[in-house]
Motif scaffolding. Structure first.
Motif, PDB file in Angstrom:
ATOM      1  N   GLN A  20       0.730  -1.351   0.024  1.00 15.65           N
ATOM      2  CA  GLN A  20      -0.009   0.142  -0.060  1.00 15.65           C
ATOM      3  C   GLN A  20       0.905   1.118   0.015  1.00 15.65           C
ATOM      4  O   GLN A  20       1.839   1.398   0.653  1.00 15.65           O
ATOM      5  CB  GLN A  20      -0.940   0.139   1.434  1.00 15.65           C
ATOM      6  N   GLY A  21       0.679   2.293  -0.820  1.00 12.67           N
ATOM      7  CA  GLY A  21       1.249   3.571  -0.792  1.00 12.67           C
ATOM      8  C   GLY A  21       2.037   3.692  -2.187  1.00 12.67           C
ATOM      9  O   GLY A  21       2.726   2.761  -2.397  1.00 12.67           O
ATOM     10  N   CYS A  22       1.885   5.046  -2.632  1.00 10.45           N
ATOM     11  CA  CYS A  22       2.691   5.307  -3.745  1.00 10.45           C
ATOM     12  C   CYS A  22       2.822   6.823  -3.839  1.00 10.45           C
ATOM     13  O   CYS A  22       1.810   7.677  -3.446  1.00 10.45           O
ATOM     14  CB  CYS A  22       2.293   4.784  -4.997  1.00 10.45           C
ATOM     15  N   LEU A  23       3.827   7.387  -4.083  1.00 10.89           N
ATOM     16  CA  LEU A  23       4.029   8.797  -4.431  1.00 10.89           C
ATOM     17  C   LEU A  23       4.118   9.313  -5.876  1.00 10.89           C
ATOM     18  O   LEU A  23       3.986  10.439  -5.973  1.00 10.89           O
ATOM     19  CB  LEU A  23       5.334   9.241  -3.674  1.00 10.89           C
ATOM     20  N   MET A  24       3.869   8.486  -6.631  1.00  9.05           N
ATOM     21  CA  MET A  24       3.893   8.958  -7.958  1.00  9.05           C
ATOM     22  C   MET A  24       2.284   8.982  -8.403  1.00  9.05           C
ATOM     23  O   MET A  24       1.576   8.327  -7.681  1.00  9.05           O
ATOM     24  CB  MET A  24       4.478   7.987  -9.101  1.00  9.05           C
ATOM     25  N   ARG A  25       1.932   9.592  -9.229  1.00 13.64           N
ATOM     26  CA  ARG A  25       0.220  10.065  -9.614  1.00 13.64           C
ATOM     27  C   ARG A  25       0.257   9.653 -11.077  1.00 13.64           C
ATOM     28  O   ARG A  25      -0.080  10.647 -11.848  1.00 13.64           O
ATOM     29  CB  ARG A  25       0.037  11.329  -9.192  1.00 13.64           C
ATOM     30  N   CYS A  26       0.549   8.510 -11.669  1.00 13.52           N
ATOM     31  CA  CYS A  26       0.290   8.098 -13.087  1.00 13.52           C
ATOM     32  C   CYS A  26      -0.797   8.387 -13.595  1.00 13.52           C
ATOM     33  O   CYS A  26      -1.896   7.641 -13.065  1.00 13.52           O
ATOM     34  CB  CYS A  26       1.167   6.802 -13.322  1.00 13.52           C
TER      35      CYS A  26
ATOM     36  N   ASN B  91      -4.085   0.858 -10.590  1.00 12.60           N
ATOM     37  CA  ASN B  91      -3.938   0.580  -9.013  1.00 12.60           C
ATOM     38  C   ASN B  91      -4.311   1.786  -8.396  1.00 12.60           C
ATOM     39  O   ASN B  91      -3.512   2.322  -7.274  1.00 12.60           O
ATOM     40  CB  ASN B  91      -2.812  -0.146  -8.510  1.00 12.60           C
ATOM     41  N   ARG B  92      -5.083   2.583  -8.810  1.00 11.19           N
ATOM     42  CA  ARG B  92      -5.351   3.940  -8.288  1.00 11.19           C
ATOM     43  C   ARG B  92      -5.576   3.764  -6.610  1.00 11.19           C
ATOM     44  O   ARG B  92      -5.376   4.715  -5.823  1.00 11.19           O
ATOM     45  CB  ARG B  92      -6.751   4.560  -8.652  1.00 11.19           C
ATOM     46  N   ASP B  93      -6.202   2.615  -6.024  1.00  9.81           N
ATOM     47  CA  ASP B  93      -6.551   2.479  -4.768  1.00  9.81           C
ATOM     48  C   ASP B  93      -5.284   2.169  -3.761  1.00  9.81           C
ATOM     49  O   ASP B  93      -5.632   2.236  -2.795  1.00  9.81           O
ATOM     50  CB  ASP B  93      -7.746   1.473  -4.923  1.00  9.81           C
ATOM     51  N   THR B  94      -4.268   2.202  -4.597  1.00  7.17           N
ATOM     52  CA  THR B  94      -3.027   1.635  -3.560  1.00  7.17           C
ATOM     53  C   THR B  94      -2.281   2.937  -3.209  1.00  7.17           C
ATOM     54  O   THR B  94      -1.330   3.005  -2.491  1.00  7.17           O
ATOM     55  CB  THR B  94      -1.967   0.930  -4.547  1.00  7.17           C
ATOM     56  N   TRP B  95      -2.686   4.120  -3.795  1.00 10.82           N
ATOM     57  CA  TRP B  95      -2.068   5.461  -3.513  1.00 10.82           C
ATOM     58  C   TRP B  95      -1.698   5.911  -2.000  1.00 10.82           C
ATOM     59  O   TRP B  95      -0.882   6.271  -1.398  1.00 10.82           O
ATOM     60  CB  TRP B  95      -2.582   6.627  -4.282  1.00 10.82           C
TER      61      TRP B  95
END
Length: 245
Positions: free
Chosen positions: A27-33, A38-42
């Protein structure tokens, strides 16, 4: 006991590394591709917390299938490196049980602390997603610079870390020949790159954006044709780089 925050598990994955993979989506990401499926992992605080022991109990139950296919465990995301301590512990446990490990990452490493080397020391294969060589185009696509990703790519090369490059082919951002040429020239001197995986853009994650009340900005973009994919592939193979799609 190290706890990790995960989004989901795929027990029989076949596209994130060799063989059948037990895939842990962190879970978690700093990019906003813009094309993220997998938008729900941001969200860094989303998902659920688990321990390495929790996961290993499940992993070991699948070990015969993983081994027979030449597969193993893949940490994906989200962005797995954001939880480097947890993934390092998970991979150490996998290696102690003779299970192949694969790190699927966008390379957005903020600090090269000891834990990064510890993680890589227990990683058999890195899948590095390089989205765009031109920094401004990368910012337009992901909202962040590509400098950390490119530095990480060079770091892997200096370590001699076995790596597959992943490149999403999407019209308007990476489908042009010049973008592919720049990537091919960048990785050509790197002896650690086994191959480039060319990934055709798709819209499979569009519904997840709608669930957040957000507009999917690439909804009118079509997947690349076979002709386009062959043209991009040729750019790499002409330079002696193994490329597949």
């Amino acid at each position: 006991m190290t706890l990790g925050r995960i989004h989901s598990i795929e027990s029989f994955g076949t596209v994130d590394g060799p063989g059948i993979r037990y895939i842990v989506f962190m879970q978690g990401c700093l990019m906003r591709c813009q094309y993220c499926h997998n938008r729900d992992t941001w969200d860094l605080d989303g998902g659920k917390q688990v321990s390495v022991d929790d996961l290993m109990q499940q992993v070991l139950s699948y070990k015969p299938f993983l081994e027979s296919s030449g597969g193993g465990v893949t940490a994906s995301g989200g962005e797995a490196i954001l939880q480097a301590n947890f993934v390092a512990d998970l991979f150490k446990a996998c290696k102690a049980s003779g299970i192949h490990t694969c790190l699927d990452t966008n390379g957005f490493v903020r600090k090269y602390e000891a834990v990064i080397d510890e993680l890589l020391n227990h990683t058999d294969l890195v899948l590095l997603d390089i989205k765009q060589m031109d920094d401004q185009k990368h910012i337009d696509l992901t909202k962040v610079s590509n400098q950390r990703t490119l530095q990480f790519a060079q770091y892997l090369a200096n370590r001699g870390q076995k790596t597959w490059i992943r490149y999403v082919v999407v019209d308007g951002f990476t489908q042009d020949e010049q973008s592919a040429i720049e990537l091919a020239e960048f990785i050509k001197p790197m002896g650690n790159i086994e191959k480039v995986e060319l990934l055709p853009y798709h819209q499979l994650g569009e519904h997840k954006w709608a669930n957040y009340g957000e507009e999917y900005s690439l909804k009118d973009v079509k997947p690349p044709s076979t002709e386009v994919m062959d043209k991009i592939k040729a750019i790499f193979t002409e330079r002696g780089i193994n490329a597949v799609y």
